[in-house]
Design a protein around this motif. Sequence first.
Motif, PDB file in Angstrom:
ATOM      1  N   PRO A 198      12.642   6.047 -10.150  1.00  0.00           N
ATOM      2  CA  PRO A 198      13.372   7.148 -10.784  1.00  0.00           C
ATOM      3  C   PRO A 198      14.253   6.727 -11.955  1.00  0.00           C
ATOM      4  O   PRO A 198      14.395   7.477 -12.926  1.00  0.00           O
ATOM      5  CB  PRO A 198      14.213   7.728  -9.641  1.00  0.00           C
ATOM      6  CG  PRO A 198      14.298   6.626  -8.625  1.00  0.00           C
ATOM      7  CD  PRO A 198      13.007   5.882  -8.734  1.00  0.00           C
ATOM      8  N   HIS A 199      14.854   5.523 -11.894  1.00  0.00           N
ATOM      9  CA  HIS A 199      15.742   5.098 -12.972  1.00  0.00           C
ATOM     10  C   HIS A 199      14.957   4.792 -14.246  1.00  0.00           C
ATOM     11  O   HIS A 199      15.341   5.205 -15.350  1.00  0.00           O
ATOM     12  CB  HIS A 199      16.555   3.870 -12.553  1.00  0.00           C
ATOM     13  CG  HIS A 199      17.296   4.048 -11.268  1.00  0.00           C
ATOM     14  ND1 HIS A 199      17.761   5.269 -10.852  1.00  0.00           N
ATOM     15  CD2 HIS A 199      17.658   3.153 -10.287  1.00  0.00           C
ATOM     16  CE1 HIS A 199      18.373   5.136  -9.677  1.00  0.00           C
ATOM     17  NE2 HIS A 199      18.307   3.869  -9.316  1.00  0.00           N
ATOM     18  N   VAL A 200      13.857   4.048 -14.091  1.00  0.00           N
ATOM     19  CA  VAL A 200      12.991   3.754 -15.240  1.00  0.00           C
ATOM     20  C   VAL A 200      12.395   5.055 -15.781  1.00  0.00           C
ATOM     21  O   VAL A 200      12.309   5.251 -17.002  1.00  0.00           O
ATOM     22  CB  VAL A 200      11.872   2.773 -14.839  1.00  0.00           C
ATOM     23  CG1 VAL A 200      10.873   2.601 -15.976  1.00  0.00           C
ATOM     24  CG2 VAL A 200      12.464   1.418 -14.465  1.00  0.00           C
ATOM     25  N   GLY A 201      12.011   5.944 -14.869  1.00  0.00           N
ATOM     26  CA  GLY A 201      11.445   7.218 -15.282  1.00  0.00           C
ATOM     27  C   GLY A 201      12.424   8.037 -16.098  1.00  0.00           C
ATOM     28  O   GLY A 201      12.056   8.617 -17.130  1.00  0.00           O
ATOM     29  N   SER A 212       0.828  -1.203   0.000  1.00  0.00           N
ATOM     30  CA  SER A 212       0.000   0.000   0.000  1.00  0.00           C
ATOM     31  C   SER A 212       0.864   1.254   0.000  1.00  0.00           C
ATOM     32  O   SER A 212       0.515   2.265  -0.602  1.00  0.00           O
ATOM     33  CB  SER A 212      -0.926   0.005   1.229  1.00  0.00           C
ATOM     34  OG  SER A 212      -0.174  -0.017   2.420  1.00  0.00           O
ATOM     35  N   GLU A 213       2.048   1.185   0.674  1.00  0.00           N
ATOM     36  CA  GLU A 213       2.936   2.342   0.692  1.00  0.00           C
ATOM     37  C   GLU A 213       3.540   2.583  -0.674  1.00  0.00           C
ATOM     38  O   GLU A 213       3.640   3.711  -1.152  1.00  0.00           O
ATOM     39  CB  GLU A 213       4.032   2.149   1.739  1.00  0.00           C
ATOM     40  CG  GLU A 213       3.509   2.229   3.182  1.00  0.00           C
ATOM     41  CD  GLU A 213       4.591   1.866   4.187  1.00  0.00           C
ATOM     42  OE1 GLU A 213       5.471   1.078   3.801  1.00  0.00           O
ATOM     43  OE2 GLU A 213       4.565   2.341   5.320  1.00  0.00           O
ATOM     44  N   SER A 214       3.960   1.478  -1.305  1.00  0.00           N
ATOM     45  CA  SER A 214       4.601   1.616  -2.612  1.00  0.00           C
ATOM     46  C   SER A 214       3.607   2.023  -3.687  1.00  0.00           C
ATOM     47  O   SER A 214       3.985   2.502  -4.740  1.00  0.00           O
ATOM     48  CB  SER A 214       5.287   0.311  -3.030  1.00  0.00           C
ATOM     49  OG  SER A 214       4.330  -0.716  -3.175  1.00  0.00           O
ATOM     50  N   ALA A 215       2.327   1.828  -3.412  1.00  0.00           N
ATOM     51  CA  ALA A 215       1.308   2.196  -4.397  1.00  0.00           C
ATOM     52  C   ALA A 215       1.090   3.693  -4.461  1.00  0.00           C
ATOM     53  O   ALA A 215       0.471   4.192  -5.387  1.00  0.00           O
ATOM     54  CB  ALA A 215      -0.012   1.510  -4.054  1.00  0.00           C
ATOM     55  N   GLY A 216       1.648   4.434  -3.471  1.00  0.00           N
ATOM     56  CA  GLY A 216       1.452   5.869  -3.483  1.00  0.00           C
ATOM     57  C   GLY A 216       0.193   6.235  -2.719  1.00  0.00           C
ATOM     58  O   GLY A 216      -0.489   5.388  -2.133  1.00  0.00           O
ATOM     59  N   MET A 266       3.582  -0.501 -15.283  1.00  0.00           N
ATOM     60  CA  MET A 266       2.171  -0.441 -14.889  1.00  0.00           C
ATOM     61  C   MET A 266       1.613  -1.850 -14.744  1.00  0.00           C
ATOM     62  O   MET A 266       0.823  -2.129 -13.821  1.00  0.00           O
ATOM     63  CB  MET A 266       1.369   0.347 -15.918  1.00  0.00           C
ATOM     64  CG  MET A 266      -0.057   0.654 -15.488  1.00  0.00           C
ATOM     65  SD  MET A 266      -0.927   1.671 -16.707  1.00  0.00           S
ATOM     66  CE  MET A 266      -2.366   2.177 -15.753  1.00  0.00           C
ATOM     67  N   LEU A 267       2.017  -2.740 -15.638  1.00  0.00           N
ATOM     68  CA  LEU A 267       1.585  -4.132 -15.540  1.00  0.00           C
ATOM     69  C   LEU A 267       2.096  -4.769 -14.256  1.00  0.00           C
ATOM     70  O   LEU A 267       1.356  -5.505 -13.578  1.00  0.00           O
ATOM     71  CB  LEU A 267       2.092  -4.918 -16.761  1.00  0.00           C
ATOM     72  CG  LEU A 267       1.782  -6.423 -16.771  1.00  0.00           C
ATOM     73  CD1 LEU A 267       0.279  -6.681 -16.707  1.00  0.00           C
ATOM     74  CD2 LEU A 267       2.376  -7.081 -18.011  1.00  0.00           C
ATOM     75  N   LYS A 283       8.158   7.292 -14.144  1.00  0.00           N
ATOM     76  CA  LYS A 283       8.833   7.529 -12.859  1.00  0.00           C
ATOM     77  C   LYS A 283       7.959   7.068 -11.696  1.00  0.00           C
ATOM     78  O   LYS A 283       8.443   6.413 -10.753  1.00  0.00           O
ATOM     79  CB  LYS A 283       9.156   9.018 -12.720  1.00  0.00           C
ATOM     80  CG  LYS A 283       9.853   9.390 -11.417  1.00  0.00           C
ATOM     81  CD  LYS A 283      10.044  10.899 -11.315  1.00  0.00           C
ATOM     82  CE  LYS A 283       8.720  11.618 -11.122  1.00  0.00           C
ATOM     83  NZ  LYS A 283       8.891  13.077 -10.897  1.00  0.00           N
ATOM     84  N   LEU A 284       6.664   7.375 -11.772  1.00  0.00           N
ATOM     85  CA  LEU A 284       5.749   6.977 -10.703  1.00  0.00           C
ATOM     86  C   LEU A 284       5.589   5.461 -10.624  1.00  0.00           C
ATOM     87  O   LEU A 284       5.514   4.895  -9.529  1.00  0.00           O
ATOM     88  CB  LEU A 284       4.379   7.620 -10.936  1.00  0.00           C
ATOM     89  CG  LEU A 284       4.244   9.097 -10.580  1.00  0.00           C
ATOM     90  CD1 LEU A 284       3.029   9.689 -11.248  1.00  0.00           C
ATOM     91  CD2 LEU A 284       4.167   9.270  -9.071  1.00  0.00           C
ATOM     92  N   LEU A 285       5.528   4.830 -11.776  1.00  0.00           N
ATOM     93  CA  LEU A 285       5.235   3.394 -11.821  1.00  0.00           C
ATOM     94  C   LEU A 285       6.473   2.527 -11.682  1.00  0.00           C
ATOM     95  O   LEU A 285       6.418   1.447 -11.079  1.00  0.00           O
ATOM     96  CB  LEU A 285       4.530   3.053 -13.143  1.00  0.00           C
ATOM     97  CG  LEU A 285       3.169   3.705 -13.368  1.00  0.00           C
ATOM     98  CD1 LEU A 285       2.725   3.537 -14.820  1.00  0.00           C
ATOM     99  CD2 LEU A 285       2.121   3.115 -12.435  1.00  0.00           C
TER     100      LEU A 285
END
Length: 513
Positions: free
Chosen positions: A110-113, A4-8, A416-417, A105-107
């Motif tokens: 930061p590196h993927v973003g 739940s924390e990692s989900a934002g 996202m998947l 970045k959100l999903l």
Amino acid sequence: MTASESAGPPPRPEGAHDDDSLAELGYRPELKRTLGNFHTFAAGISYISILTGTFQLFYFGVAHGGPAYWWSWPMVFLGQLMVALNFAELAGRYPVAGSVYNWSKLLGGPHVGWLGGWMMMTASMVSLAAVALAYQVTLPQISSLFQFIGDGSTGTERAANAVLLGSVLILFTMMVNGFGVKLMARINSAGVAIELIATVVLILLLAANIARGPSVVLDTFGRGQGQPLGYLGAFLTASLASAYVMYGFDTASSLGEESVDPGRNAPRAILRALVASFALGGLILLFALMAVPNPRDKRLAVDGLQFVVLSALGHGVGLMVLWCVVVAITVCALAVHTAAIRLMFAMARDNNLPGGSRLARVHPRFQTPLLPAVLIGLVAIAILVLNINQPQIFSVVTSIAIIMIYFAYLMVTLPMLVRRLRGQWHPAEGRFSLGRLGLPVNVLAVLWGTAMTVNLAWPRAQVYNATGPQHWYLRWGAVLFVGVVALGGFTYYWFVQRTRTGVLAEHAAATTP
């Protein structure tokens, strides 16, 4: 960290203010909200640009796949629809500048973003160059006066003239974007209105001049003979002509910080732009193949849709249609430039680019990031100049742009998947949501994006070394270019920029939600 924390943060409640999503991401509002519903729709559909894409690469599709290449149009639409549906869900929750960068970045972190943003930003500059080249496909057919370099009898002369015309167009889009989003939106909306009216009129005119039935789209003209995969190989090559058109729908969300009620308008604009482009563009291609006097005329695979219009509708009517195509190309380039500016601004305010503070500075009078407008325009012109003597400049630059766009989209749909599989993705309440269809649609989007990225990057001589002596580095040019951009850029990020990343103080939200 828990799931739940990692989900934002939980989804925003119904009726939340337009700027709440910005505060949730850590940004304060800086860009003026002046764009309405039609403006956001126009931004998306002008980036896709029905007339620009169909007129620029129709010749390529017919040359490599025959009339049966038409089937790549619904194929690409269905694949891109899977991507657009995921983007619409994201736009409902996070309608933010530089949407692909911020979403990845959100999903994905930061590196993927950063990688997604870097690839999308580079692709946008290459795309701007690719769109600008479309002037050469149309203007010299309106009048030989637009062939400033030579008489256009050689591929090198046409390529050099394309660079000249394209550079003039890019300078125009640079100036318009420098004066702010309001001027851009007015020109863009007027251009889109002209394009849509011209598209409908063109469909009706072609339909009134049909010379054969729709079965023409079953004719392959023997393409694929002698190839290892037969016609499938030829069809996959020809599909580039359709893949080039149907992308850029995320622009509606990238203008979210300058739009009114973007959480509702952006998802609708994304889907409406894609569906409208599919329906209208598909009819143009179908009726063009049915109306051309001789579908086996060699000029069809050289001059493309322009030849069909002039031969089937007559010179006078044909010229009026081609002038509308010029308008469509102009607003398409304008939309591509606009989206690229928002992406560079979004990365810069996170201090994710060299000179981030200067790049993210919003001009106090014009309310737009001025330096990115100039820098992106100059880079796009440089891309054209570096390819000035390449006869295959159209297919090479276009192919590289599309590959990078598809790769950047994967940097959104793939993480996202992963979030969906972990139960960590929650659409905004009261906004666009896929519900239970979210997971299968997301899976299809990832599979489609991966397959088309491989297909477009495949080292085909027909695309990357179509003329002159064969060289391995030309055939593998797309893989090499994209690889250098991705690995080189990420290496720089990892060893230099990564330690500096963070929302710049002058762009940070006053309070953390």
